[in-house]
Design a protein around this motif. Structure first.
Motif, short mmCIF file in Angstrom:
data_model
loop_
_atom_site.label_atom_id
_atom_site.label_comp_id
_atom_site.label_asym_id
_atom_site.label_seq_id
_atom_site.Cartn_x
_atom_site.Cartn_y
_atom_site.Cartn_z
N CYS A 30 8.83 -27.09 22.75
CA CYS A 30 9.87 -26.77 23.77
C CYS A 30 11.20 -27.32 23.41
N CYS A 44 14.80 -28.47 25.17
CA CYS A 44 15.08 -28.18 26.81
C CYS A 44 16.47 -28.80 27.00
N ASP A 55 13.06 -36.32 33.83
CA ASP A 55 12.68 -34.90 33.57
C ASP A 55 13.26 -33.93 34.34
N ILE A 59 11.64 -28.29 33.32
CA ILE A 59 10.69 -29.06 32.33
C ILE A 59 9.61 -29.71 33.19
N LYS A 60 9.49 -30.26 34.43
CA LYS A 60 8.45 -30.72 35.01
C LYS A 60 7.33 -29.73 35.07
N LYS A 93 5.67 -29.37 31.59
CA LYS A 93 4.95 -30.45 31.26
C LYS A 93 3.26 -30.29 31.91
N LYS A 94 3.29 -29.55 33.11
CA LYS A 94 2.12 -29.58 33.78
C LYS A 94 1.33 -28.57 32.98
N ASP A 137 -1.50 -32.50 25.68
CA ASP A 137 -0.76 -33.58 25.12
C ASP A 137 -0.14 -33.67 23.86
N SER A 193 1.81 -31.84 22.88
CA SER A 193 3.09 -30.78 22.79
C SER A 193 4.42 -31.63 22.36
N ILE A 245 8.37 -31.86 22.97
CA ILE A 245 9.49 -31.81 23.91
C ILE A 245 10.90 -32.09 23.24
#
Ligand code: DCP
Ligand code: CA
Ligand code: CA
Length: 367
Positions: free
Chosen positions: A35, A37, A45, A67-68, A71-72, A76, A78, A80
């Motif tokens: 991602c 961002c 975040d 973003i939060k 992330k959910k 792991d 990933s 950003i």
């Protein structure tokens, strides 16, 4: 355009553009959810996703998502990354310059979209149009390592929907005889120009597909949306939108204004700030491949008056030459009033002419 040849339009949309640029430059990112961002900086975040690769999209990531929340959803491994807008804009310019070399009417629609009128280039023939589209895709892939989705059709609206139709790395050709079939069951929100609000008004009138939309009368559409939008929806939903692909008009000026650290009439102090503004505008001018024949000094005084002064410069003047002119203009201006204090200063390049060769027009936003 040769009279008589029915128009053929090519629409190009770069796939997951910002994220793909990052992937190409860091091949080890390929295959991982990625991602790009915009971090707002409020908390570590805070911010939103700007562009996500297709691996990340499988986990439900969408552009615009906080973003939060992203992330959910993400595993792991990933990645950003913070957005690098200037860099993507520069890649975009190089891509658009490459597309210009195909020598067709071309309009840059956004940082990652362009429309080309390929009627003459392919002699109005759809088999040739397909070859042309493959050549364009291949060129972008070999020169930049990037995939894009391309749509070809009789007008810009159909071509854009065709490009959206199969992503990523798609190629969709919609010939005039297939327009009706292509549009009939298409969700109405896929028609360019239909946002959430229009979609919901249409839903109230049982319009779900472009086919449904094409059954509304012009009078009904005018009642719902006003004349201008009604005309667009009327034509577009019938596949009959027929406007020419026009280049954006060339820019008239490139400028940059900045605020001084404090109100002052000290030439050296002002020149320091002015030089960075001039350098920014000069870079934009140069990368758009324009020469200026005039440089303007913009001065906003502590009493909020705006004063401008202008001088001729040599076509192709260096940044040093520009700064020399600005220093003379500034010195003369301050001499006119010994009490004058400046609060903001800026530069403005005018009298623009394209540098012979390629020209890029899409970066004239004032910084
Ligand atoms: N963009 C953004 N925020 C959004 C939508 C887009 O910052 N809500 C930026 C990032 C994208 C670029 O604009 O890379 C182009 O937008 P697209 O909608 O074309 O999205 P992508 O190119 O990322 O994906 P696609 O493969 O669907 O074209
Ligand atoms: Ca796009
Ligand atoms: Ca895109």
């Amino acid at each position: 355009m040769f009279p008589g040849l029915p128009r053929i339009v090519l629409f190009l949309d770069l796939d997951y553009f910002f994220a793909q640029v990052e992937e190409v430059e860091n091949p080890e990112l390929k295959g991982k959810p990625l991602c790009v961002c915009v971090f707002s900086g409020r908390t570590p975040d805070s911010g939103v996703v700007s562009s996500a690769n297709y691996v990340a999209r499988k986990f439900g990531i969408k552009a615009g998502m906080p973003i939060k929340a992203a992330k959910k959803l993400l595993p792991d491994d990933s990645v950003i990354l913070p957005i690098r807008l200037k860099h993507y804009a520069s890649v975009s310019r190089q891509i658009m310059d490459t597309l210009r070399k195909f020598n067709t009417p071309l309009r840059v629609e956004s940082v990652d979209e362009a429309v080309m009128d390929i009627t003459d280039a392919v002699g109005g023939d759809y088999a040739e149009a397909e070859k042309f589209a493959r050549k364009v895709k291949e060129t972008i892939r070999t020169r930049f390592g990037l995939t894009c989705s391309v749509g070809v059709g009789p007008n810009r609206v159909v071509a854009k929907m065709a490009a959206d139709y199969s992503k990523p790395d798609g190629l969709t050709i919609v010939k005039p005889e297939n327009i009706e079939e292509f549009l009939r069951d298409m969700p109405v929100k896929n028609l360019p120009g239909i946002g959430a609000k229009t979609e919901s008004i249409l839903a109230d009138h049982h319009v779900k597909t472009v086919g449904d939309l094409s059954r509304l009368s012009l009078e009904k559409l005018e009642e719902l949306f006003g004349t201008k939008k009604a005309q667009y929806l009327y034509m577009a939903s019938r596949g009959m939108y027929n406007e020419a692909v026009e280049e954006r008009p060339p820019p008239k000026q490139v400028s940059k204004i900045v605020t001084l650290k404090r109100n002052t009439r000290d030439v050296e102090e002002i020149m320091e700030t002015l030089a960075s503004a001039a350098s920014d505008a000069y870079t934009r001018l140069a990368s758009a491949k324009f020469f200026a024949s005039k440089i303007g000094l913009i001065a906003i005084t502590s009493r909020l008056e705006t004063i401008t002064r202008q001088a001729e410069i040599r076509l192709g003047a260096t940044l040093d030459e520009v700064l020399k002119s600005l220093r003379i203009l500034l010195t003369k201006l301050l001499e006119t009033d010994e009490k004058m204090m400046l609060r903001r200063v800026g530069v403005r390049f005018t009298g623009l002419t394209p540098v012979p060769g390629q020209t890029s027009l899409n970066i004239f936003s004032e910084g």
